[in-house]
Every structure is written in C-alpha cells, then in structure tokens.
Design a protein around this motif. Structure first.
Motif, short mmCIF file in Angstrom:
data_model
loop_
_atom_site.label_atom_id
_atom_site.label_comp_id
_atom_site.label_asym_id
_atom_site.label_seq_id
_atom_site.Cartn_x
_atom_site.Cartn_y
_atom_site.Cartn_z
N GLU A 135 0.94 -1.30 0.10
CA GLU A 135 0.12 0.13 0.02
C GLU A 135 0.84 1.12 -0.16
OE1 GLU A 135 -2.97 -0.08 3.07
OE2 GLU A 135 -4.03 -1.71 2.10
N GLY A 136 2.23 1.03 0.01
CA GLY A 136 3.03 2.29 -0.02
C GLY A 136 2.80 3.22 1.01
N LYS A 137 3.01 2.51 2.55
CA LYS A 137 2.72 3.28 3.58
C LYS A 137 3.99 2.98 4.29
CE LYS A 137 -2.32 3.65 3.33
NZ LYS A 137 -3.50 3.26 3.83
N ASN A 138 4.00 3.73 5.49
CA ASN A 138 4.84 3.43 6.65
C ASN A 138 4.28 2.31 7.58
OD1 ASN A 138 6.85 3.47 8.68
ND2 ASN A 138 6.68 5.62 9.08
N VAL A 139 4.99 1.42 8.25
CA VAL A 139 4.41 0.45 8.91
C VAL A 139 3.71 0.88 10.16
CG1 VAL A 139 6.37 0.00 10.19
CG2 VAL A 139 4.92 -1.95 10.00
N PRO A 140 2.41 0.36 10.48
CA PRO A 140 1.83 0.98 11.68
C PRO A 140 2.37 0.38 12.95
CG PRO A 140 0.45 -0.62 10.57
CD PRO A 140 1.78 -0.65 9.59
N MET A 141 2.38 1.26 13.91
CA MET A 141 3.04 0.87 15.24
C MET A 141 2.18 1.46 16.43
SD MET A 141 7.04 1.84 13.96
CE MET A 141 6.24 2.98 12.74
N TYR A 142 2.41 0.60 17.29
CA TYR A 142 1.24 1.01 18.52
C TYR A 142 1.91 0.99 19.97
CZ TYR A 142 -2.02 -0.20 14.78
OH TYR A 142 -2.54 -0.52 13.41
N ILE A 196 -3.39 -6.61 24.12
CA ILE A 196 -2.16 -6.10 24.42
C ILE A 196 -2.29 -4.55 24.68
CG2 ILE A 196 -0.73 -7.83 23.56
CD1 ILE A 196 -0.35 -6.32 21.25
N GLY A 197 -3.61 -4.15 24.98
CA GLY A 197 -3.85 -2.48 25.19
C GLY A 197 -3.90 -1.85 24.34
N ILE A 198 -4.24 -2.13 23.08
CA ILE A 198 -4.71 -1.34 21.71
C ILE A 198 -6.12 -1.23 21.64
CG2 ILE A 198 -4.13 -1.17 19.25
CD1 ILE A 198 -1.58 -3.02 19.56
N SER A 199 -6.38 -0.19 21.71
CA SER A 199 -7.90 0.15 21.78
C SER A 199 -8.57 0.36 20.42
CB SER A 199 -8.23 1.33 22.63
OG SER A 199 -7.62 2.57 22.14
N ASP A 200 -7.69 0.77 19.39
CA ASP A 200 -8.47 1.28 18.08
C ASP A 200 -7.09 0.77 17.16
OD1 ASP A 200 -9.37 2.03 15.86
OD2 ASP A 200 -9.62 4.24 16.62
N ILE A 201 -7.32 -0.44 16.48
CA ILE A 201 -6.29 -0.97 15.37
C ILE A 201 -6.33 0.11 14.33
CG2 ILE A 201 -7.81 -2.17 14.13
CD1 ILE A 201 -4.13 -3.38 15.22
N ARG A 202 -7.32 1.02 14.12
CA ARG A 202 -7.14 1.80 13.02
C ARG A 202 -6.56 3.13 13.17
NH1 ARG A 202 -13.64 1.99 13.06
NH2 ARG A 202 -12.88 2.32 15.23
N VAL A 210 -3.15 0.63 7.73
CA VAL A 210 -3.22 -0.26 6.78
C VAL A 210 -4.53 -0.82 6.93
CG1 VAL A 210 -0.66 -0.43 6.67
CG2 VAL A 210 -1.99 -1.99 7.55
N SER A 211 -4.79 -1.55 5.75
CA SER A 211 -6.12 -2.10 5.51
C SER A 211 -6.14 -3.72 6.20
CB SER A 211 -6.80 -2.04 3.98
OG SER A 211 -5.83 -3.04 3.30
N ILE A 212 -6.92 -4.07 6.76
CA ILE A 212 -7.22 -5.26 7.24
C ILE A 212 -8.30 -6.10 6.70
CG2 ILE A 212 -7.43 -7.03 9.21
CD1 ILE A 212 -6.20 -4.57 11.04
N LYS A 213 -8.14 -7.06 5.74
CA LYS A 213 -9.01 -7.52 5.03
C LYS A 213 -10.00 -8.60 5.92
CE LYS A 213 -6.32 -6.82 0.81
NZ LYS A 213 -5.43 -7.22 -0.23
N PRO A 214 -11.07 -8.96 5.27
CA PRO A 214 -12.08 -10.08 5.83
C PRO A 214 -11.03 -11.47 5.83
CG PRO A 214 -13.27 -8.92 4.27
CD PRO A 214 -12.05 -8.50 4.15
N GLY A 215 -10.89 -12.00 7.09
CA GLY A 215 -10.49 -13.35 7.39
C GLY A 215 -9.01 -13.00 7.85
N GLU A 216 -8.60 -11.92 7.79
CA GLU A 216 -7.18 -11.54 8.28
C GLU A 216 -7.19 -11.10 9.98
OE1 GLU A 216 -4.91 -10.02 4.31
OE2 GLU A 216 -5.85 -8.66 5.89
#
Length: 260
Positions: A135-142, A196-202, A210-216
């Motif tokens: 997707e040409g993005k920087n990796v999401p980090m939490y 692990i304490g992450i309230s909003d993956i978005r 990044v997008s999380i597709k159905p089944g992932e």
C-alpha cells in the motif's frame, strides 16, 4: 529506488535527495533503528537493551563521540545517513531534522537496534504479502501494555509493529521470523489488539494505518521504536533517535543475522 545499493541510498540521504521512509529499500540488507544518548545514561540504556532484547536487539554500539561506523557500511556517518531524526530534551520531542551534525557532542553514544524491515525480505520471499509495502505506507506501530524489564531510569511498555495476515500465513511468519532473533524474531502476539492494550487498530501511534481484509488477523512484532517511548518516560536531558520508519540502511546482509 529499490535497486539502489545501501551505499548509493545513503549517499542520496546524505545529500538530501531522499528523505522518505526506508521500508522495502535496499533489499537484502540490514536496517537499524537508532537511539543516541549521553555517556552518562549509556550504561543504563545498554542494560535496558540487554534485558529487553526482543524489542531492542543490539546490532552495534558506538564509542562515545564516534559517528563513523565502518563495520556497518562504507562511508557510513550516523549524523547524516538517516532520512530523518528526532531530537528529545527532558524526554520531550523538540525537533525533527534531516541532519544532526550541528547537534553532535563528544559524549554521545549511539545504539543501533535491529529493525523488522530486515525480516520482511524473508517473509516476501516466502510469498507473504507485507501490507504496508503493497500500500506504499509506513508500517503501523502501536503503544501497548506489555511491560519491559526496567534498568535504572529506563522503564516502560513495548511498542509493536503490525502486519495483517491470514491465520495460516501468521503461523508461517512465526516460523520464518524465529530464525531472526537479531531483528525482533517471532511475533509477540496476534489476534485481539485489546489483549495487549491497543484500543483502536485503525489509529496507530506511529506510522500509518493499513487495510485489514476479511479473514485476516493483526500480527504484532516487538518494535525498535520502544526505546523512544522509554526515553520519553525516563526524561534524559538529551537524546536523538531515528524518526519512525526512517532507518539506517547498512551494508550488512540480512542473511548474516539468521540464527539457522
């Protein structure tokens, strides 16, 4: 850009021609997170890294004042060869710069920490998609609630990076990344982010969603941004780090870090 050698990429960074994040670049070569602290804090920070090797796997540590590390790469200069640096004072982010020569001091000790970008090559070679690359993005980090082991003034919780995968691919990723303990090794969690304490993956704390597709399911690895979170809590007088996603690209081969 991905066809550049590490040396050529560092030259473009050094001269300001390239200022972006480095995921997917210089395939085959080790990338490093970086934390630079005064010598007065270096022993405690070294102990923190040793006690939290999953999040802070050390690739190299400099002598005080040393900014040239020929063992990591030709003409490699820690003051100029990362695309972006963050400057902290009393634990607070005060600036983000492209060059730290004007800030350099003879008492600064640099810690080069293994980066998950290195094991991505092995995942791609196995046919697994890396969503932030596609997707040409920087990796999401939490930020998480996974506590690190304290060392002196340095304490806090682990930061993780996330890559969505189908469950079968997540199991394959665990098998592959177990070969690379020097660059975070196997994931620390997959599935429910709230566990692990992450309230909003978005809404990642660093990087981009990044997008999380159905089944992932989201798959989480220990991340080298952890020291930045810990440094913010420890509040040392002065510290410099890489900007998230903007790594030091070395001449070391990823294959040299594989444990088997």
């Amino acid at each position: 850009m991905d066809l550049l050698t590490p040396y050529q990429l560092r030259q473009q960074i050094k001269t300001g021609q390239f200022q972006g994040q480095t995921s997917g670049l210089a395939s085959g070569y080790v990338q490093c997170n970086m934390a630079i602290v005064p010598q007065s804090s270096a022993a405690e920070f070294l102990l923190f890294c040793q006690r939290n090797a999953k999040a802070c796997p050390l690739v190299a540590v400099s002598e005080p004042g040393q900014f040239l590390l020929p063992e990591l790469g030709l003409d490699l200069d820690l003051r100029t060869d990362l695309p972006s640096y963050r400057v902290f004072k009393q634990g607070e982010l005060v600036d983000e710069v492209l060059d730290i020569r004007a800030l350099w001091r003879d008492d600064l000790v640099s810690f080069l920490i293994g980066c998950s970008f290195s094991f991505e090559e092995a995942l791609l070679a196995a046919g697994l998609e890396i969503r932030h690359i596609s997707e040409g993005k920087n990796v999401p980090m939490y930020n998480t609630q996974l506590a690190c082991v304290s060392a002196g003034r340095f304490s806090g919780n682990m930061v993780v990076s996330m890559r969505p995968m189908k469950p079968a691919d997540a199991i394959r990723a665990i098998q592959i990344c177990s070969r690379f303990p020097a660059v975070h090794g196997a994931p620390v969690h997959f599935g429910d982010p709230q566990a692990i304490g992450i309230s909003d993956i978005r809404s990642p704390d660093y990087g981009e969603a990044v997008s999380i597709k159905p089944g992932e399911v989201p798959v989480f690895w220990a991340c080298g941004v952890t020291p930045q979170a810990v440094i913010k809590q420890a509040k040392p007088d002065f510290c410099i780090s890489h900007s998230p996603g903007h790594m030091l690209v070395t001449d070391l081969l990823n294959s040299s870090l594989a444990s088997f």
